[in-house]
Every structure is written in structure tokens, then in C-alpha cells.
Design an enzyme around this catalytic site. Structure first.
Site, PDB file in Angstrom:
ATOM      1  N   LYS A 149       0.849  -1.193   0.000  1.00 15.23           N
ATOM      2  CA  LYS A 149       0.000   0.000   0.000  1.00 15.23           C
ATOM      3  C   LYS A 149       0.883   1.241   0.000  1.00 15.23           C
ATOM      4  O   LYS A 149       1.793   1.358   0.836  1.00 15.23           O
ATOM      5  CB  LYS A 149      -0.864  -0.054   1.259  1.00 15.23           C
ATOM      6  CG  LYS A 149      -2.139   0.756   1.224  1.00 15.23           C
ATOM      7  CD  LYS A 149      -2.885   0.462   2.525  1.00 15.23           C
ATOM      8  CE  LYS A 149      -4.204   1.120   2.621  1.00 15.23           C
ATOM      9  NZ  LYS A 149      -4.759   0.999   3.994  1.00 15.23           N
ATOM     10  N   VAL A 150       0.629   2.145  -0.928  1.00 17.86           N
ATOM     11  CA  VAL A 150       1.428   3.386  -1.012  1.00 17.86           C
ATOM     12  C   VAL A 150       0.475   4.577  -1.043  1.00 17.86           C
ATOM     13  O   VAL A 150      -0.644   4.469  -1.551  1.00 17.86           O
ATOM     14  CB  VAL A 150       2.336   3.394  -2.273  1.00 17.86           C
ATOM     15  CG1 VAL A 150       3.302   2.222  -2.280  1.00 17.86           C
ATOM     16  CG2 VAL A 150       1.513   3.405  -3.556  1.00 17.86           C
TER      17      VAL A 150
END
Ligand code: E4P
Length: 217
Positions: free
Chosen positions: A83-84
Site C-alpha cells: 500500500k502506497v
């Protein structure tokens, strides 16, 4: 629509996963702060009980570091989704990580053009935060509809993961708006099955059945 749990608590996740209805899990640094155990430990425990996507968020802010963190997180289990955040560095990291075959969830999305960029960067999931938009006096669900239309106009395959869910009505409306996934706290997940007329109806059926004196088993 897939149903994910938004939680970093392996115990509560395991108990819900036993229903067979949990398609995946999302975590974030704020949930990690509340978990009471190291992040790698709870991520391993969650991946052991949920075969679907488990989002693990990077905490670096520069693309190179995000990529390094993403590669390390992805080694925890094959079902880890990196997740970014939706920043330029996050988009660069998304492009690189997706190019290397990792699943990527781009988070903290608040506009359809941000979602367009994430899709172009190869995101597996885009996470629009409905509740936080509502909290700010905006229409969170309108964002889901706008992203759905944008993606459908151009055939983007990035899945819309409705996040920051505050109540059951958000889940209903996200489903009607065409979200691919909704992630929610365990409490809301449990409420999905509840309706007062179901309880009332069941009580009446059982009462009537009792009067017959019969048994099925
Ligand atoms: C999603 O991936 C996020 O972890 C989450 O839905 C954020 O929700 P909140 O606005 O309740 O913190």
C-alpha cells in the site's frame, strides 16, 4: 463486491475469517499503532488466516525507500498487497512495484483525477476515503461514482476499494455505485447481517415451531 476487513487485529480477523466471507484485509500505520504487537508479526498472522489480499502500507515518503519497503513487505507472504500513498513518489513507487509483479493499493485518494493517475501507474486497487470526505462536509459516495465512470470510460482494470467506511449504509451505497471492494471495521462487517425484522421474524417462527412439539434432529 469483495468484502475486506479494515483491521490489524489478527484475533478479530481470524474469528471473522472463519465465516468464509472475508475476501481480504487492509491495514494502515494508524491501525498498526493500535495493534499492540510488531507490524511484521500481525501481518504474518493475518496472512495465515486470510488467503485473499492483505494490504501492508509503506511508511517512507520517497519513492526509492517506498520501493525498498514494499519489496520487504511483499516477502511476508504471497498475498501481501503493498500500500502506497497517493503522492507523486507513491505513484512512482506504484509503477515500479507493479512493474515487478507486485499488487499495489494506492491509498488516501480524494479525487477522481488522483484515481486516474493511480490506474495509469498500474495500481491493483485504488482506495477512495468516503468517510473522511463526508466528515469534511463533502459527498464521499459521489467520488466512488466518479471513479467508476472514469475507469469504465477507458477500461481501466484497477479495482475501486471503498475505504473509510463509517456505517452499513456506506457499504450498501458503495455496492450500488459499483465499487469492486469495500473495506470496513469488524463491527460494521458484523452489522451487515443484522436486520430487526429478521430477528423478529425468526422469534415468531421459533415460537410457532415450538407449539408443534416436533424436532428436525
Ligand atoms: C483503508 O485502507 C484505510 O485503512 C481506512 O479505511 C481508513 O479509515 P478511517 O478514515 O476510518 O481511518
Amino acid at each position: 463486491m469483495k468484502l475486506f476487513l479494515d483491521s490489524a487485529d489478527p484475533k478479530e480477523i481470524a474469528s471473522m475469517a472463519a465465516t468464509g466471507l472475508v475476501d481480504g484485509v487492509t491495514t494502515n500505520p494508524s491501525l498498526a499503532a493500535k495493534a499492540g504487537m510488531p507490524m511484521f508479526e500481525f501481518l504474518r498472522a493475518i496472512c495465515d488466516v486470510v488467503p485473499g489480499s492483505v494490504s501492508a502500507e509503506v511508511t517512507a515518503t520517497e519513492a526509492d525507500q517506498m520501493i525498498a519497503e514494499g519489496n520487504k513487505l511483499a516477502k511476508i507472504a504471497p498475498n501481501i498487497t503493498v500500500k502506497v500513498p497517493l503522492t507523486w513518489d507513491g505513484l512512482k513507487a506504484c509503477k515500479a512495484l507493479a512493474g515487478d509483479g507486485h499488487k499495489v493499493n494506492v491509498t488516501l485518494c480524494f479525487s477522481p483525477v488522483q484515481a486516474l493517475l493511480a490506474a495509469k501507474a498500474g495500481a491493483t486497487f485504488i482506495s477512495p476515503f468516503i468517510g473522511r470526505l463526508d466528515d469534511a462536509g463533502q459527498d464521499g459516495m459521489a467520488l466512488i461514482r466518479e471513479i467508476r465512470q472514469t475507469y469504465d470510460n477507458y477500461g481501466f482494470k484497477t479495482e475501486i476499494l471503498a475505504a473509510s467506511i463509517r456505517h452499513v449504509t456506506h457499504v450498501r451505497d458503495a455496492a450500488l455505485a459499483g465499487a469492486d471492494v469495500t473495506t470496513m471495521p469488524v463491527g460494521i462487517f458484523k452489522q451487515l447481517a443484522y436486520h430487526p425484522l429478521t430477528d423478529k421474524g425468526l422469534a415468531a417462527f421459533l415460537e410457532d415451531w415450538k407449539k408443534t412439539g416436533q424436532k428436525i434432529l
